[in-house]
Enzyme design. Structure first.
Site, PDB file in Angstrom:
ATOM      1  N   GLN A   1       0.852  -1.205   0.000  1.00 37.61           N
ATOM      2  CA  GLN A   1       0.000   0.000   0.000  1.00 37.61           C
ATOM      3  C   GLN A   1       0.879   1.242   0.000  1.00 37.61           C
ATOM      4  O   GLN A   1       1.904   1.286   0.673  1.00 37.61           O
ATOM      5  CB  GLN A   1      -0.910   0.023   1.238  1.00 37.61           C
TER       6      GLN A   1
ATOM      7  N   PHE B   1      -6.029 -12.271  -1.808  1.00 34.58           N
ATOM      8  CA  PHE B   1      -5.255 -11.184  -2.419  1.00 34.58           C
ATOM      9  C   PHE B   1      -4.401 -10.542  -1.317  1.00 34.58           C
ATOM     10  O   PHE B   1      -4.484  -9.355  -1.043  1.00 34.58           O
ATOM     11  CB  PHE B   1      -6.179 -10.133  -3.063  1.00 34.58           C
TER      12      PHE B   1
ATOM     13  N   GLU C   1      -2.058 -15.553  -2.207  1.00 37.07           N
ATOM     14  CA  GLU C   1      -1.448 -14.540  -3.069  1.00 37.07           C
ATOM     15  C   GLU C   1      -0.861 -15.245  -4.279  1.00 37.07           C
ATOM     16  O   GLU C   1      -0.224 -16.277  -4.145  1.00 37.07           O
ATOM     17  CB  GLU C   1      -0.352 -13.780  -2.282  1.00 37.07           C
TER      18      GLU C   1
ATOM     19  N   ASP D   1      -9.076  -8.150  -0.850  1.00 38.34           N
ATOM     20  CA  ASP D   1      -8.522  -6.851  -1.250  1.00 38.34           C
ATOM     21  C   ASP D   1      -7.964  -6.973  -2.663  1.00 38.34           C
ATOM     22  O   ASP D   1      -6.751  -6.978  -2.878  1.00 38.34           O
ATOM     23  CB  ASP D   1      -7.402  -6.479  -0.249  1.00 38.34           C
TER      24      ASP D   1
ATOM     25  N   CYS E   1     -10.336  -0.800  -4.409  1.00 39.44           N
ATOM     26  CA  CYS E   1      -9.764   0.434  -4.969  1.00 39.44           C
ATOM     27  C   CYS E   1     -10.503   0.828  -6.235  1.00 39.44           C
ATOM     28  O   CYS E   1     -10.028   1.674  -6.985  1.00 39.44           O
ATOM     29  CB  CYS E   1      -8.267   0.258  -5.229  1.00 39.44           C
TER      30      CYS E   1
END
Ligand SMILES: C[S@@+](CC[C@H](N)C(=O)[O-])C[C@H]1O[C@@H](n2cnc3c(N)ncnc32)[C@H](O)[C@@H]1O
Length: 424
Positions: A260, A286, A307, A353, A380
């Protein structure tokens, strides 16, 4: 509409533009505010929408302020510097609400609390482009909006002070010629804004890499890692990764791994996403390098973290291995493949995410087979969140809260957290 015309937008919409109507057509313009009058000219038409650019403001909005940065309007990075920060946040909350309603038929009537950030110097990373300027010499900067024309940059007010110092150093003559083979320079600073990891993408040969890396490590203040990437190969010099602390957790972040960028909001994001529960099973889909996985490991008996990106997955495994409770199972797979193979278990909490594409209905269908009790969806991208929430709300979930994390001040980007629970 080829000659300039007068235009007064009615609202801001997702993407940074202001929307309005003229001569029966929908108009979108950057850098305008609702209810102000401007002279604009058409630049293109797309799917029946006329995209314009403002030529001059005839009657400014009372909210309009002077943009701070000299590159605003030419550099493609920022969209809202003409709007005070508090108004940006308010506008983003309403854009989020409207996007969910318009694209997902999700009518959220509750409040959308916002976690705000200092409005400047908030990014811990930046992706700079290297291109020849019109005179043929290499230049360093960002792309112009919607183009790959380079805007050479002296400083960027949204990146951290250390990264600006690196930018200033790299712009000086000798470095620019040394970087001429490069297409892109990514810089990431640690939480103290001291150490810097540089990732250079371009065409290199091995001896050149080694000597350039040693020079960068020795002469650029803070440089601790230099990585070269070419196609899918990567070579790293100096420290193999950056260590980034959030509260009292240390995360290993290697070149190429996602992390991030909102340096002032990380701790608050972690608290909000990881929740309060003690005990049970959590999944972190994620997961990146494990930003949420490690705090989840302190709150849950077992955490499965998924991931797919090789570098991030390797960081995730290393970060998980460093936890004292050893209760994290890192899984290198796509979320879809993991869920397809997942044994019957009902997680107490699933954190998801995803990148901008969102989770997607095919993956959500697999997730629903597990019937997680609670779901924390960090997004996002409001349009893909709208699609995914719409699916979840029609398959037994309810939306309990919606929050905004303003991770990207001055830009149109909207990060939000939707908390859902299973109705059945
Ligand atoms: C927005 S980042 C979030 C990472 C992490 N939650 C964080 O906050 O640092 C999305 C992550 O998903 C990973 N990713 C992308 N597509 C994926 C997929 N299909 N399955 C699993 N991970 C994926 C990316 O490599 C990236 O690390």
């Amino acid at each position: 509409m080829s000659s300039p015309f007068e235009f007064s937008p009615v609202k801001l919409v997702y993407g940074g533009e202001a929307l309005g109507f003229h001569a029966g057509r929908t108009i979108l313009s950057p850098r305008l505010l609702p209810d102000e009058r401007a002279e604009v000219e058409e630049i293109r038409r797309q799917k029946g929408v006329v995209h314009v650019r403002p030529l001059r403001i005839l009657e400014p909005s009372p909210e309009r302020i002077k943009p701070f940065c000299a590159y605003f309007g030419s550099c493609g990075g920022c969209d809202y510097q003409h709007l005070p920060y508090e108004a940006q946040v308010k506008a983003k909350a309403e854009i989020l609400r409207e996007t969910l309603r318009r694209l997902g038929k999700v009518n959220w009537e509750g409040s959308i609390p916002a976690h705000t950030s200092p409005a400047w110097n908030y990014r811990n990373q930046a992706k700079l482009k290297v291109r020849a300027d019109p005179g043929g010499s290499p230049a360093l900067g960002f792309y112009e909006a919607e183009s790959n024309r380079l805007i050479p940059i002296v400083a960027c007010p949204i990146v951290s002070p250390r990264l600006n110092a690196v930018l200033t150093a790299l712009r000086s003559g000798p470095w620019l010629s040394a970087l001429a083979h490069c297409r892109e320079v990514e810089v990431m600073a640690d939480d103290l804004d001291e150490k810097v990891m540089l990732t250079l993408t371009g065409s290199w040969d091995a001896p050149e890499e080694e000597s350039l890396a040693q020079k960068l490590l020795g002469e650029i203040e803070g440089a601790s890692t230099v990585a070269f990437t070419r196609d899918s190969a990567m070579k790293v010099f100096g420290e193999p990764h950056l260590v980034y602390h959030v509260e009292d957790i240390a995360y290993r972040v290697s070149p190429g791994s996602f992390f991030q960028s909102a340096r002032f909001l990380l701790a608050r994001m972690v608290t909000a996403v990881a929740g309060m529960q003690i005990g049970g099973v959590a999944m972190d889909l994620f997961a990146g390098v494990g930003l949420f996985t490690l705090p989840l490991a302190m709150r849950f008996e077992q955490v499965l973290a998924v991931e797919s990106h090789p570098q991030a997955a390797s960081d995730l495994a290393a970060n998980a291995g460093a936890t004292s409770r050893k209760n994290v199972r890192p899984i290198t797979a796509t979320t879809f493949d993991f869920l397809r193979r997942c044994a019957q278990m009902q997680p107490d909490l699933v954190v998801t995410d995803p990148p901008r594409a969102g989770v997607g209905v095919a993956t959500l269908k697999l997730l629903l087979n597990l019937r997680p009790r609670r779901l924390h969806y960090l997004s996002c991208s409001p349009p893909t969140l709208a699609r995914d929430l719409s699916f979840l709300l029609s398959h037994g979930y309810q939306l309990d809260s919606l929050e905004l994390f303003d991770c990207f001040p001055q830009t149109y980007h909207i990060e939000s957290l939707a908390r859902l629970s299973c109705r059945g």
